[in-house]
Design a protein around this motif. Sequence first.
Motif, PDB file in Angstrom:
ATOM      1  N   THR A 208      59.009  69.979  21.795  1.00 48.22           N
ATOM      2  CA  THR A 208      58.369  71.289  21.952  1.00 48.22           C
ATOM      3  C   THR A 208      59.376  72.332  22.418  1.00 48.22           C
ATOM      4  O   THR A 208      59.268  73.501  22.054  1.00 48.22           O
ATOM      5  N   THR A 209      60.349  71.892  23.190  1.00 49.44           N
ATOM      6  CA  THR A 209      61.406  72.801  23.650  1.00 49.44           C
ATOM      7  C   THR A 209      62.236  73.287  22.463  1.00 49.44           C
ATOM      8  O   THR A 209      62.517  74.477  22.332  1.00 49.44           O
TER       9      THR A 209
ATOM     10  N   TYR B 177      48.491  70.726  25.754  1.00 50.83           N
ATOM     11  CA  TYR B 177      49.867  70.953  25.324  1.00 50.83           C
ATOM     12  C   TYR B 177      50.805  69.945  25.964  1.00 50.83           C
ATOM     13  O   TYR B 177      50.845  69.828  27.187  1.00 50.83           O
ATOM     14  N   GLU B 178      51.520  69.224  25.129  1.00 53.76           N
ATOM     15  CA  GLU B 178      52.588  68.356  25.593  1.00 53.76           C
ATOM     16  C   GLU B 178      53.808  69.229  25.883  1.00 53.76           C
ATOM     17  O   GLU B 178      54.029  70.225  25.198  1.00 53.76           O
ATOM     18  N   ILE B 179      54.586  68.848  26.857  1.00 58.51           N
ATOM     19  CA  ILE B 179      55.853  69.524  27.143  1.00 58.51           C
ATOM     20  C   ILE B 179      56.936  68.460  27.070  1.00 58.51           C
ATOM     21  O   ILE B 179      56.933  67.520  27.867  1.00 58.51           O
TER      22      ILE B 179
ATOM     23  N   THR C  49      57.116  74.745  26.250  1.00 58.00           N
ATOM     24  CA  THR C  49      56.278  74.806  25.065  1.00 58.00           C
ATOM     25  C   THR C  49      55.662  76.192  25.004  1.00 58.00           C
ATOM     26  O   THR C  49      55.391  76.798  26.031  1.00 58.00           O
TER      27      THR C  49
ATOM     28  N   ALA D 140      60.139  75.749  20.369  1.00 56.42           N
ATOM     29  CA  ALA D 140      60.008  77.061  21.023  1.00 56.42           C
ATOM     30  C   ALA D 140      61.305  77.854  20.939  1.00 56.42           C
ATOM     31  O   ALA D 140      61.294  79.054  20.645  1.00 56.42           O
TER      32      ALA D 140
END
Length: 173
Positions: free
Chosen positions: A123-124, A117-119, A107, A127
């Motif tokens: 989110t990947t 922040y969630e990962i 993230t 990003a």
Amino acid sequence: MKRTILFTALLALSAFVLTGCEQEKKTAKTSLAAVKKYAQATVLEGVVSNDKGVIKTGTVEVSDENGRLITQVAVDKGHYRVEVPANTVLPILLTFSSESGTEKLVTAVIHNTITKYEINPATTAIAKAAKAMGGYTHANMIRAADSSVHAPDTNKTTTGWRGDPTTQYGGWH
């Protein structure tokens, strides 16, 4: 003939001056952009998950956008909590690696006021898309998030329905 040469010379000189002024304006605009950073040490925290659920163990690395490692922390029962040093310039990346090294999630952190922040795979994807658009800017992150969400073309919910609300949701009637 002399007038034509003089006119051409003046035209060329004015084009040169105008081009120089435009270059100066562009340089001034880019130098006015404020650099975001953490003024003091800041704790970032969140949950790491994939499509199967919370990932119990692994490592979260904090790095700058060039890949320079800033700090790292172990994931405990799906949660991470990491302190980012003062004066760390944004954007930074939070990269999760599984213990086996087979799974990597990321993230991007672009705002110094957000600390949770969630990962996860979403989110990947955001990003990666933002980086492909030119970098981790607010505008690129918004565009990347918008393009990764699959919303219906029209509102297909029951918000516009004007029937009996007690029967709408299976209540008593």
